[in-house]
Design a protein around this motif. Sequence first.
Motif, PDB file in Angstrom:
ATOM      1  N   GLY A  20       0.800  -1.215   0.000  1.00  0.00           N
ATOM      2  CA  GLY A  20       0.000   0.000   0.000  1.00  0.00           C
ATOM      3  C   GLY A  20       0.834   1.267   0.000  1.00  0.00           C
ATOM      4  O   GLY A  20       0.550   2.222   0.720  1.00  0.00           O
ATOM      5  N   ARG A  21       1.916   1.264  -0.778  1.00  0.00           N
ATOM      6  CA  ARG A  21       2.744   2.477  -0.858  1.00  0.00           C
ATOM      7  C   ARG A  21       3.325   2.582  -2.258  1.00  0.00           C
ATOM      8  O   ARG A  21       3.289   1.612  -3.010  1.00  0.00           O
ATOM      9  CB  ARG A  21       3.870   2.416   0.186  1.00  0.00           C
ATOM     10  CG  ARG A  21       4.715   1.158   0.025  1.00  0.00           C
ATOM     11  CD  ARG A  21       5.802   1.136   1.079  1.00  0.00           C
ATOM     12  NE  ARG A  21       6.543  -0.113   0.974  1.00  0.00           N
ATOM     13  CZ  ARG A  21       7.449  -0.350   0.038  1.00  0.00           C
ATOM     14  NH1 ARG A  21       7.735   0.572  -0.860  1.00  0.00           N
ATOM     15  NH2 ARG A  21       8.085  -1.502  -0.004  1.00  0.00           N
ATOM     16  N   PRO A  22       3.796   3.731  -2.612  1.00  0.00           N
ATOM     17  CA  PRO A  22       4.365   3.893  -3.956  1.00  0.00           C
ATOM     18  C   PRO A  22       5.658   3.108  -4.098  1.00  0.00           C
ATOM     19  O   PRO A  22       6.368   2.888  -3.109  1.00  0.00           O
ATOM     20  CB  PRO A  22       4.628   5.395  -4.067  1.00  0.00           C
ATOM     21  CG  PRO A  22       4.712   5.886  -2.673  1.00  0.00           C
ATOM     22  CD  PRO A  22       3.853   4.979  -1.838  1.00  0.00           C
ATOM     23  N   ALA A  23       5.930   2.681  -5.324  1.00  0.00           N
ATOM     24  CA  ALA A  23       7.169   1.951  -5.571  1.00  0.00           C
ATOM     25  C   ALA A  23       8.352   2.881  -5.377  1.00  0.00           C
ATOM     26  O   ALA A  23       8.331   4.027  -5.805  1.00  0.00           O
ATOM     27  CB  ALA A  23       7.158   1.400  -6.992  1.00  0.00           C
ATOM     28  N   ARG A  24       9.335   2.334  -4.710  1.00  0.00           N
ATOM     29  CA  ARG A  24      10.508   3.134  -4.407  1.00  0.00           C
ATOM     30  C   ARG A  24      11.590   2.916  -5.427  1.00  0.00           C
ATOM     31  O   ARG A  24      11.654   1.888  -6.078  1.00  0.00           O
ATOM     32  CB  ARG A  24      11.064   2.730  -3.042  1.00  0.00           C
ATOM     33  CG  ARG A  24      10.552   3.578  -1.942  1.00  0.00           C
ATOM     34  CD  ARG A  24      11.332   3.232  -0.717  1.00  0.00           C
ATOM     35  NE  ARG A  24      10.420   3.243   0.404  1.00  0.00           N
ATOM     36  CZ  ARG A  24      10.348   2.276   1.289  1.00  0.00           C
ATOM     37  NH1 ARG A  24      11.119   1.214   1.177  1.00  0.00           N
ATOM     38  NH2 ARG A  24       9.513   2.370   2.292  1.00  0.00           N
TER      39      ARG A  24
END
Lengths: 107, 898
Positions: free
Chosen positions: A66-70
């Motif tokens: 649930g987070r943007p790709a780093r």
Amino acid sequence: MTTKITFTYPTAMALAAIGEGHRYGFDIMDVTGLPDGTVYPILRRLEARGYLAGKWENDDVAFREGRPARRYYELTRPGDDALKAALVRYPRLSELFPEAGRFAASA
Amino acid sequence: MNPPNSPVTPAASRLPIALRRVLALGSWWVPRSRRQAWRREWEAELFHAAHTDASAEPPRRLLRRALWSHLDALWIFQEELTMTRLLADIRLAFRSLRRSPTFTVVAVLTLALGIGANTAIFSVVNGVLLKPLAYPDSDELLSFNFTAPGIGYPVIPFSDDFFLFVEERQKSLEAIAMYNQDNVNLVGDADPVRVSGARVTPSTFAVLRVPALLGRTLTERDAEVGAEPVAVIAHELWQERLGGDPDVLERTEDMDGVMRRIVGVMPPGFAFPNAETRIWKPYVIDEANLNVGNFSNPGLARMASGMTIDGAVDDAAAMLASLFEERPDDYPAALIEQAQFAPRIDSLKEVVVGDVRQALLVVLGTVGVVLLIACANVANLFLVRAEARQREVTLRAALGAGRGDLARFFLAESMILALAGGTVGVGLAAFGVRAFTTMAPVAIPRISEIGIDARVLGFTLLASLLTGLLFGMIPVLRRQARDLAGSLREGGRSVTTGQGLVSARNVLVVAQVALALVLLVGSGLMIRSFQALRTVDPGFDADGVLAVLVALPGPDYPDAEQRLAFWTEVRDRAAALPGVTAAGILNDIPMGWGRSGGSIEIEDFPSDIESGLLTLAEKKRVGAGGLETLRVELVEGRYLNDDDGAGRFRGAVVSQSLAQHWWPGQSAIGKRLKEDADEDWYEIVGVVGNVHYIDLEDPAEEVLYLPLIAGAEESPNVSANMTVLLRTNGPPSALVGLMRGVVKGVDPRMPIARSETMANLLSNNMARTSFTLVMLGIAAAAAMLLGAIGIYGVISYVVGQRTQEIGVRIALGASRGSVQKMVVRRGMMVCAVGVVVGVLGALAASSALGSLLYEVNPLDPFTYVVVVAALGATALLASWLPALRASGVDPVVALRSD
């Protein structure tokens, strides 16, 4: 990479931090304590010269969490050599980053 | 699942809107190709900072981190700019320029000439017109005088009376001072010398805000009647004449026979009112014996802060009105009305710069036009190159280079050329400035302040960049108008060249011809002015005459007898010098270093004493031989001799203009007039030709020549400053050394104040015209040459392009003559359009020459006809050469050629 490599101390610190596994921007900033706005230009420069490879994190992983790709940075083979040279050039650096070789590019 | 390069990941949309705005703003700097990746990386970073840390970051810290993204973005921006785009373009441009060295050298030299000329002239304009005067807050400084146009005086300086009144009543000034030039015979251990000096009110130094380097400046006490005589000297005088004596402040020097104590040394470079002034003496106002009518001291003032020149003028006008109202006895109302008395206040700088402004601006405009023509030429060369590289450029475009890329490609080349031209140009300008300052007319003020400084370099840089932009944009703009497919087709084998490119070059040539014509008309008009000035009869024969000014100090020669004896002795000894054919003395020589005039009284036309209305004329004191030596024509009667002032009978000589003014149609001989109301009458014994005293451009003055009078009890009159005139067969300047000996022989303490040949004085008077003429002439010649090259270039290019066509024509039986005619006609048509445009431009521009012209109509048809003919002939030659080549085309070779 056989050419002679000379780095500024902040650049060497960034290299060492990445070598120790701090692999993205803010993490490197936090661990090195480098001042605002220095780290990114260093990363850009190192990447442009081929010492670092920036890699996008797998989107699935990011999505699941649930987070943007780093964007992770890791040392390339020349980057690895550069880090070794930097550790020779700045001996006290290994005291700050004792495990700097841990995430070196695999042979 | 998320596509890997979607602009915003769903998770990132959970980022606070403010942070996303900050990132969006920052991403503007990042090149489009990297923008998405950049945003994604920063979103991830910020998300990480906001969420993963156990102690979630406070919003403000998060915002600060987001702002760092801008630094990163800017860094990428500048890296992109320097590394990838610009540097690459510049490298490419360098390489392509190196491949065509002839083009590069020609272009750089052409631009260097244009930019160099502009830099040189701008550095003059900067030094003379733009730089502030070298005093603190110099824009507050005013030249404060009066004007009386009604009696022919554009400038009337202060009298003591005026000064005291204004000093007391004024409300608009911080301080006011007055001064006059008062040169000094400095007698010391070394040879006596004449030094430029000034008598100044002590307030002068406060007005200028310059303190002394050593000691003090003048004080009010120094200027009191009966005070100890003191002087302040210039640093230069201290160093050169007094050998930098550390005890200078204890010295007393003999100045004009008065022992003056030196109380101060001014800092180096301080010189007021002239660049040569070295000694300042206090101006003493004797309030008990005021001379109301002696207006001889220019005023200098500093405005109160916040005051404007207009405000100061209003204040001064109000003061004048109240002065005249309060003291009608001293200032008769009728006289004031006749004179149209008014204040005349200007910024000090305006006055220092004087009438050289217009000439300088005209010259600057001229070299600007030359630069434009140089630009047109380089643009032409550029277009030729563009043509030759059509395929290369088209290929680039076909491979995906956008218009911006192509534009940068051309602009990088033009900028490199322009900057190289600018660099060489600055070198040329350094030489040019040195040449200019040595050959410029004496009349150019502030000449020592001319040089290449930061502002000049800035100007050059700007001029170079604009130049590069100007001629670099032309091929770019041309390219914008073309389509790819057309270019590809044209770049191949074709019969004629693209009409578009040729017409672009035609436009450039038209512009060149037009600009060259404007400059040629300008210099033609200046030549006509110069001719007109040359034909003005100055009224005397300057060739072979040396003028030597000697100034007798008052204390050494208190009475007229002594002075007359000195002058007569000097004149007689000078006349006996080898090679001298005539010698004479005159207190004020034409085109010379002084002016003496004032009111006269004519017996037949008594002036109205009640109203105080005045009859004005130039008045000269002349010893026997003065007018003869100058060869002033004798119209009637005789010249003055030594007896005319010696006995009871007093003879005088008047100029023809004065005689005709008062006694038109009758002889002036035997008429009587006098200098002042209470003096003896002089009888006119001769009428002489008109002499231009002040300026060749002005009508000759009405002059009254009076004899030197020593014997009479009343009103003896022998000037203390007189000029000895010598006429010789050889070069007059060779006599200066001998004259120095003569003067020293009569009085060992006496130096020569000045010496100059009359021919030099006369040519100095024409210096402004001849200077403008030379500058315009050089510019016009350069313009004409560049214009001719332009025409030649276009025509021979067209001939080259049409070789095949011409070959076909010849093969089909066209005569060589008709081919030549065809080519020449083409050149002349372009030229004709240029001439029409140029004539219109010249008509508009020649009014800018305005007052620089003398007795020449700015629309002088003769000048226009000659210029058009000359330009036409040049164009004919420039197109005839390629025409010759065209008619020599071998049809077999031509048809085979690519």
